[in-house]
Every structure is written in structure tokens, then in C-alpha cells.
Design a protein around this motif. Structure first.
Motif, mmCIF file in Angstrom:
data_model
loop_
_atom_site.group_PDB
_atom_site.id
_atom_site.type_symbol
_atom_site.label_atom_id
_atom_site.label_comp_id
_atom_site.label_asym_id
_atom_site.label_seq_id
_atom_site.Cartn_x
_atom_site.Cartn_y
_atom_site.Cartn_z
ATOM 1 N N GLU A 192 37.004 43.468 32.414
ATOM 2 C CA GLU A 192 37.415 42.186 31.851
ATOM 3 C C GLU A 192 38.569 42.311 30.863
ATOM 4 O OE1 GLU A 192 34.152 40.067 30.212
ATOM 5 O OE2 GLU A 192 33.134 39.780 32.128
ATOM 6 N N VAL A 193 38.703 43.488 30.246
ATOM 7 C CA VAL A 193 39.748 43.672 29.230
ATOM 8 C C VAL A 193 40.984 44.335 29.815
ATOM 9 C CG1 VAL A 193 40.311 44.745 27.024
ATOM 10 C CG2 VAL A 193 38.019 43.798 27.406
ATOM 11 N N ARG A 194 40.794 45.422 30.553
ATOM 12 C CA ARG A 194 41.930 46.227 30.997
ATOM 13 C C ARG A 194 42.379 45.953 32.417
ATOM 14 N NH1 ARG A 194 39.384 51.949 29.435
ATOM 15 N NH2 ARG A 194 37.614 50.856 30.379
ATOM 16 N N ASN A 195 41.509 45.473 33.268
ATOM 17 C CA ASN A 195 41.877 45.258 34.668
ATOM 18 C C ASN A 195 41.168 44.019 35.189
ATOM 19 O OD1 ASN A 195 42.984 45.605 37.163
ATOM 20 N ND2 ASN A 195 41.690 47.317 37.777
ATOM 21 N N LYS A 196 41.929 42.972 35.451
ATOM 22 C CA LYS A 196 41.349 41.703 35.857
ATOM 23 C C LYS A 196 41.045 41.619 37.348
ATOM 24 C CE LYS A 196 43.484 39.210 32.035
ATOM 25 N NZ LYS A 196 44.383 38.091 31.635
ATOM 26 N N GLY A 197 41.172 42.756 38.042
ATOM 27 C CA GLY A 197 40.848 42.799 39.464
ATOM 28 C C GLY A 197 40.522 44.215 39.875
ATOM 29 N N VAL A 198 40.870 44.568 41.102
ATOM 30 C CA VAL A 198 40.716 45.940 41.565
ATOM 31 C C VAL A 198 42.062 46.418 42.102
ATOM 32 C CG1 VAL A 198 38.265 45.768 42.105
ATOM 33 C CG2 VAL A 198 39.944 45.149 43.851
ATOM 34 N N ASP A 199 42.319 47.714 41.953
ATOM 35 C CA ASP A 199 43.533 48.322 42.493
ATOM 36 C C ASP A 199 43.143 49.138 43.716
ATOM 37 O OD1 ASP A 199 44.873 47.193 40.411
ATOM 38 O OD2 ASP A 199 44.959 49.019 39.200
ATOM 39 N N ILE A 200 43.797 48.865 44.833
ATOM 40 C CA ILE A 200 43.452 49.469 46.110
ATOM 41 C C ILE A 200 44.602 50.354 46.570
ATOM 42 C CG2 ILE A 200 42.827 48.990 48.521
ATOM 43 C CD1 ILE A 200 41.751 46.284 47.546
ATOM 44 N N ALA A 201 44.275 51.580 46.979
ATOM 45 C CA ALA A 201 45.287 52.549 47.390
ATOM 46 C C ALA A 201 45.842 52.200 48.771
ATOM 47 C CB ALA A 201 44.686 53.954 47.399
ATOM 48 N N THR A 240 42.878 33.609 44.815
ATOM 49 C CA THR A 240 43.020 35.064 44.908
ATOM 50 C C THR A 240 44.487 35.423 44.673
ATOM 51 O OG1 THR A 240 43.226 34.869 47.338
ATOM 52 C CG2 THR A 240 41.075 35.513 46.444
ATOM 53 N N ALA A 241 44.708 36.607 44.087
ATOM 54 C CA ALA A 241 46.059 37.073 43.781
ATOM 55 C C ALA A 241 46.263 38.445 44.403
ATOM 56 C CB ALA A 241 46.274 37.134 42.273
ATOM 57 N N TYR A 242 47.465 38.676 44.951
ATOM 58 C CA TYR A 242 47.819 39.916 45.644
ATOM 59 C C TYR A 242 49.148 40.385 45.053
ATOM 60 C CZ TYR A 242 44.655 37.513 48.912
ATOM 61 O OH TYR A 242 43.594 36.821 49.468
ATOM 62 N N ALA A 243 49.114 41.493 44.285
ATOM 63 C CA ALA A 243 50.284 41.893 43.502
ATOM 64 C C ALA A 243 50.876 43.226 43.946
ATOM 65 C CB ALA A 243 49.898 41.969 42.026
ATOM 66 N N HIS A 244 52.124 43.461 43.497
ATOM 67 C CA HIS A 244 52.889 44.705 43.667
ATOM 68 C C HIS A 244 53.387 44.917 45.093
ATOM 69 C CE1 HIS A 244 51.592 45.438 39.664
ATOM 70 N NE2 HIS A 244 50.352 45.768 39.981
ATOM 71 N N GLY A 283 39.760 29.768 37.412
ATOM 72 C CA GLY A 283 40.767 30.410 36.580
ATOM 73 C C GLY A 283 40.319 31.680 35.896
ATOM 74 N N LYS A 284 39.021 31.935 35.815
ATOM 75 C CA LYS A 284 38.512 33.120 35.123
ATOM 76 C C LYS A 284 38.370 34.287 36.094
ATOM 77 C CE LYS A 284 34.635 34.872 32.391
ATOM 78 N NZ LYS A 284 33.306 34.579 31.803
ATOM 79 N N PRO A 285 38.926 35.471 35.759
ATOM 80 C CA PRO A 285 38.783 36.629 36.644
ATOM 81 C C PRO A 285 37.318 37.046 36.794
ATOM 82 C CG PRO A 285 40.472 37.011 34.971
ATOM 83 C CD PRO A 285 39.736 35.777 34.567
ATOM 84 N N VAL A 286 36.927 37.329 38.026
ATOM 85 C CA VAL A 286 35.577 37.815 38.311
ATOM 86 C C VAL A 286 35.695 39.115 39.097
ATOM 87 C CG1 VAL A 286 34.465 35.545 38.246
ATOM 88 C CG2 VAL A 286 35.495 36.343 40.375
ATOM 89 N N ASP A 287 34.624 39.882 39.123
ATOM 90 C CA ASP A 287 34.648 41.192 39.775
ATOM 91 C C ASP A 287 34.706 41.027 41.289
ATOM 92 O OD1 ASP A 287 34.403 43.781 40.589
ATOM 93 O OD2 ASP A 287 32.491 44.164 39.567
ATOM 94 N N PRO A 288 35.818 41.397 41.935
ATOM 95 C CA PRO A 288 35.909 41.254 43.388
ATOM 96 C C PRO A 288 34.848 42.049 44.138
ATOM 97 C CG PRO A 288 38.075 41.624 42.441
ATOM 98 C CD PRO A 288 37.071 41.880 41.352
ATOM 99 N N ALA A 289 34.383 43.152 43.567
ATOM 100 C CA ALA A 289 33.387 43.979 44.256
ATOM 101 C C ALA A 289 32.118 43.196 44.560
ATOM 102 C CB ALA A 289 33.077 45.213 43.421
#
Length: 296
Positions: A192-201, A240-244, A283-289
Motif C-alpha cells: 500500500e505504501v511502496r507499490n500500488k500494484g504488482v510488477d511482472i517480468a 486497471t492500469a498498465y505501465a512502462h 480509485g483505491k489501489p487493491v492487491d491484484p493477487a
């Protein structure tokens, strides 16, 4: 005769010069002092008093409104409130969506939406809570309960009842799917503080897939820290948001379906190739897992 006339003229000139010198030697009167407090400064005071408040200032603090802070962008404000940025522009009649001011107040819910303020749950004194196995209070004892609570001695422990969780809505019934093909490794989990989603390789050019049916509400690079970004709105509850990404394959207002390739993975505005994926509920980030655990 000419000699006498010349001397007379010279004498007259000498007298005139002495008179001028005497006038010059007298003390000059001081220059008049200008009253700046009433003449010059008044317009400046009037200007400061006539400064108009920022747009929407009368709605500051009201439910459904947001006060712009330094560093905000309209895209980020819309994402944080689960809205399409174009809707926010329309609701606030903004002439230029790229120009918003710190302190400006924006409507972030539809005009026909009633947003109720959270109701504070009354505190319950431990002294007034019935013991286990006690019989139900009679009307008389129930009426006297507030008085007893008010007169409880100091040191009484006060227990606040927890606020109820938001009720599930039909919008919660979304068929989710993984935004990347195969069993892609997760580089960083939700925090919730450092990563508002998941990073996928992944590798540069790997497909990025729509996690559910929806509509594109943003496609661009206008949100700092996200690089080339796509935001999908699935219903009134979920984004949903898809970045980078290195390449965006869809445009704003385009409808997409679950599993559709919407972008290619990249490393824009980050240190390595990866997909940063977020699910936001109102609007609030939730754990995608938690949503992708049973995704197909």
C-alpha cells in the motif's frame, strides 16, 4: 557720453547680479511631501482585496470534491478517484485540462451522484457493555444507559465500533485475467505504501493483455513514474492500469475485451523491462493477487 552710458549699464548689471546671488543664498523651501498612504498605496490595497477565489473554492471539503495539491495532474486525480479524466474535465467545465491551480477544487464524482459523509460510530463505554450471559435491558435501563456512560469514572476504556466494510455490488462480479501471458514471474508484490500494484517480468515486446472487458480512458505518457500508460475502465467500480510499455496499441475511448493485446512490454520511465499492473476499486489501489488468484 558713450563711456558714461557704458558704465551705467555695467553698474546696473552688477547690481542685478548681486540681487540674484542674494536670492540664491536664501534657504530654499522644502519640496512638498506626497501623501502616499492615501494616494499611491490605495490602488494596491484595493487590488489585494478584490482577488477572486480559485474555482470551486466554495465546495472545499465537501464529499465528492477534491482540492488540488502541488504536483497534481488531472490524469493522476482522475486515476486516484476511479474516473475518466475527460469526465472530470466536463464536470468542471475546464477550458484547458493541462492548467489546474493549487487550491482549486474539482468535482470528482458525477453531478447526479449523492456522496454521504461517513457517519461517526458512537463510542461504547466498556462499563456500559452488558456482561456475557446478561439478560436484555429493559426500556427503563436502556434509557438510562447514556447517563451511566456519561458519568463513568476516569480510566474507563472506550471501545469504538469498527466501520462496516463497503457492501459488494454487481460491479464486483468481474471476470479477471492475467495481464501477461504464461506464468510470468512477479518481481514486486503489492504494498500500500511502496507499490500500488504488482510488477511482472518479461521481455521487450512481450504482449500486454487487457485483464477484463472495458474501455480505454487513457493512453499516453502524461503521468510521471508510469511511462507509456494505458488505463481501462471496466465499470463504475474498477479501473486497471498498465505501465512502462514500449508501444501502445489502443486509443482512448476504444472498447477492449479480456485477453486482447493492448500494448507491448517495455521499460519506459523505469530501470528494466516489466509491466506494472494495478487494479483500483473506486480509485483505491487493491492487491491484484487477490483478484487474479483464480484468473484464467
Amino acid at each position: 557720453m558713450k563711456g558714461k552710458g557704458g558704465c551705467a549699464r555695467m553698474g546696473a548689471a552688477l547690481v542685478f547680479a548681486l540681487v540674484l546671488a542674494g536670492c540664491a543664498s536664501k534657504t530654499r523651501a522644502p519640496a512638498p511631501v506626497e501623501d502616499r498612504s492615501s494616494g499611491v498605496r490605495a490602488p494596491a490595497v484595493a487590488a489585494s482585496e478584490s482577488v477572486k477565489p480559485l474555482p470551486g473554492a466554495e465546495n472545499a471539503g465537501k464529499p465528492g470534491y477534491y482540492t488540488v495539491r502541488q504536483g497534481d495532474t488531472l490524469i493522476r486525480i482522475a486515476l486516484e478517484h476511479g474516473q475518466n479524466w475527460r469526465d472530470v474535465v466536463r464536470w468542471n467545465a475546464l477550458d484547458n485540462p493541462n492548467v489546474i491551480e493549487t487550491g482549486q477544487v474539482l468535482r470528482v464524482v458525477p453531478p447526479d451522484t449523492v456522496v454521504a459523509r461517513p457517519v461517526a460510530t458512537p463510542a461504547v463505554s466498556a462499563a456500559s457493555m452488558p456482561a456475557v450471559g446478561a439478560s436484555a435491558a429493559t426500556p427503563a435501563s436502556a434509557a438510562s444507559a447514556p447517563v451511566a456512560a456519561a458519568s463513568a469514572p476516569r480510566g474507563t476504556v472506550t471501545v469504538a465500533m469498527p466501520a462496516p466494510l463497503p457492501a459488494a455490488t454487481p460491479d464486483d462480479d468481474v471476470a479477471w485475467g492475467w495481464p501477461a501471458p504464461g506464468n510470468s514471474a512477479v518481481l514486486a508484490s503489492f504494498d500500500e505504501v511502496r507499490n500500488k500494484g504488482v510488477d511482472i517480468a518479461g521481455k521487450a515486446g512481450d504482449p500486454v493483455l487487457a485483464s477484463a472487458d472495458g474501455r480505454v480512458v487513457y493512453a499516453g505518457a502524461g503521468l510521471r513514474g508510469y511511462g507509456n500508460l494505458i488505463i481501462l475502465k471496466h465499470n463504475n467500480t474498477y479501473l486497471t492500469a498498465y505501465a512502462h510499455n514500449q508501444t501502445l496499441l489502443v486509443k482512448e475511448d476504444q472498447s477492449v475485451h479480456k485477453g486482447q493485446k493492448i500494448a507491448e512490454m517495455g521499460s519506459s520511465d523505469t530501470d528494466r523491462v516489466k509491466l506494472h499492473f494495478e487494479i483500483r476499486r473506486q480509485g483505491k489501489p487493491v492487491d491484484p493477487a487477490k483478484f487474479l488468484a483464480t484468473a484464467k
